[in-house]
Design an enzyme around this catalytic site. Sequence first.
Site, PDB file in Angstrom:
ATOM      1  N   SER A 123      35.062  39.239  56.153  1.00  0.00           N
ATOM      2  CA  SER A 123      36.289  39.626  55.463  1.00  0.00           C
ATOM      3  C   SER A 123      36.542  41.126  55.602  1.00  0.00           C
ATOM      4  O   SER A 123      36.692  41.623  56.720  1.00  0.00           O
ATOM      5  CB  SER A 123      36.209  39.173  53.999  1.00  0.00           C
ATOM      6  OG  SER A 123      37.467  39.208  53.377  1.00  0.00           O
ATOM      7  N   ASP A 226      42.675  29.361  55.555  1.00  0.00           N
ATOM      8  CA  ASP A 226      42.556  30.767  55.156  1.00  0.00           C
ATOM      9  C   ASP A 226      43.657  31.540  55.855  1.00  0.00           C
ATOM     10  O   ASP A 226      43.707  31.587  57.088  1.00  0.00           O
ATOM     11  CB  ASP A 226      41.181  31.296  55.569  1.00  0.00           C
ATOM     12  CG  ASP A 226      40.961  32.757  55.214  1.00  0.00           C
ATOM     13  OD1 ASP A 226      41.816  33.357  54.531  1.00  0.00           O
ATOM     14  OD2 ASP A 226      39.905  33.294  55.609  1.00  0.00           O
ATOM     15  N   HIS A 256      38.181  30.513  52.830  1.00  0.00           N
ATOM     16  CA  HIS A 256      37.703  31.895  52.909  1.00  0.00           C
ATOM     17  C   HIS A 256      36.422  32.090  52.099  1.00  0.00           C
ATOM     18  O   HIS A 256      36.254  31.546  51.018  1.00  0.00           O
ATOM     19  CB  HIS A 256      38.790  32.852  52.389  1.00  0.00           C
ATOM     20  CG  HIS A 256      38.461  34.281  52.633  1.00  0.00           C
ATOM     21  ND1 HIS A 256      38.641  34.879  53.854  1.00  0.00           N
ATOM     22  CD2 HIS A 256      37.924  35.233  51.812  1.00  0.00           C
ATOM     23  CE1 HIS A 256      38.254  36.133  53.776  1.00  0.00           C
ATOM     24  NE2 HIS A 256      37.804  36.369  52.562  1.00  0.00           N
TER      25      HIS A 256
END
Length: 282
Positions: A123, A226, A256
Site C-alpha cells: 500500500s 481494491d 486491500h
Amino acid sequence: MSRDEAVRVAAQEIPGPHGAIPARAYTPADPAGPGLVWLHGGGFWAGDLDMPEADWVARSFAARGIAVLSVDYRLAPPMADAAGRAGRSGFRHPVPVDDVVAAFRWATTSEPVTGPWAIGGTSAGGNLAAAATLRLVADGGAAPALALLAYPTLLAVQPAPDPELRAALDADPAADVFGPDAVRALYENYLDAPAEQATSSAAPGLAVRDELAGFPPVIMINAEVDELRVSGEAFARTLAEAGVPIDVSIEPGTTHGYLNRPEEAAASRSIARYAERILALG
C-alpha cells in the site's frame, strides 16, 4: 526447529537525515544470500513494526532464508480512521522517502546478506518503495535489484476504475474504501498540499520514461476488489512502455490489505511468489 526459531529478530536504529530510524532486522538461521528492505502500509500516517504486514511478512520471508530489514519510517500527521488506528507522528513528504533511502543504503552494508538487496512494501509502503527506488537509481550507487509492490497506491489523483472493477466494488461495499476522494485526502495529508502538486517522488505513478531508466524489475500483486488497483496497473503500463521488466497480477478473492490478514490463504500465496523472485536473485 520451527519457522520462528529459525529466525533471529533484533531491533536496529539506523542513522538518517532526520535522526535515528527505528527498524527491525530478521536474520535467517541459514541465509540464502539476498536481502529485502520492507515497508508496511498505513496510508502514510499509521502502521508499525508489529502489524502483520510488517512482522508476519518479515518472518515469512526470513523463514525462507531471506534477510529482512523492516523499516519504521516516519509518519504523516494522524487522520480520522474508522478502524481506530492511532497516528503517532507528523512528518510530511519527503521525510518518509528520505528515511527509506537511508535505510536501504545502510542495509547494503550489513551482514549476513551476501547477495543483492530487494525493496518492497504494501500500500503506502509500496509507494515509498517505488519512490525510494526512483531516487536511488537517479543518485547512482547502491540500488535495489528487484522491487516488490503489494497492492500499492501510486497516484494522488486516482482515475476511475473500469466497469468490471466498479461492479465488484459495488457488490462488496466493505472493500470500497479507496475511491478518489479518500485517496486524495491521504496524499494531501502526506504532502500538506493539493494532490495535483504531487511529483513522482510522492506519487511514483507519475514517473515518466526518462525517470525509469535503470529502474529494476518489478513484481506487483494487486488485490482483486481494491480501487487502488487502478494506480498500480497504470504504473505497470508505464514501466512496460519504458522497457522495465514487470510482472503484474491480481491475487484472486482478495481485498486491500490482505497481507495484514495471514489467516487468509492468499497472503501465503503472495509471499511464496515474492520469495521465489527474491531467491532467484542469488
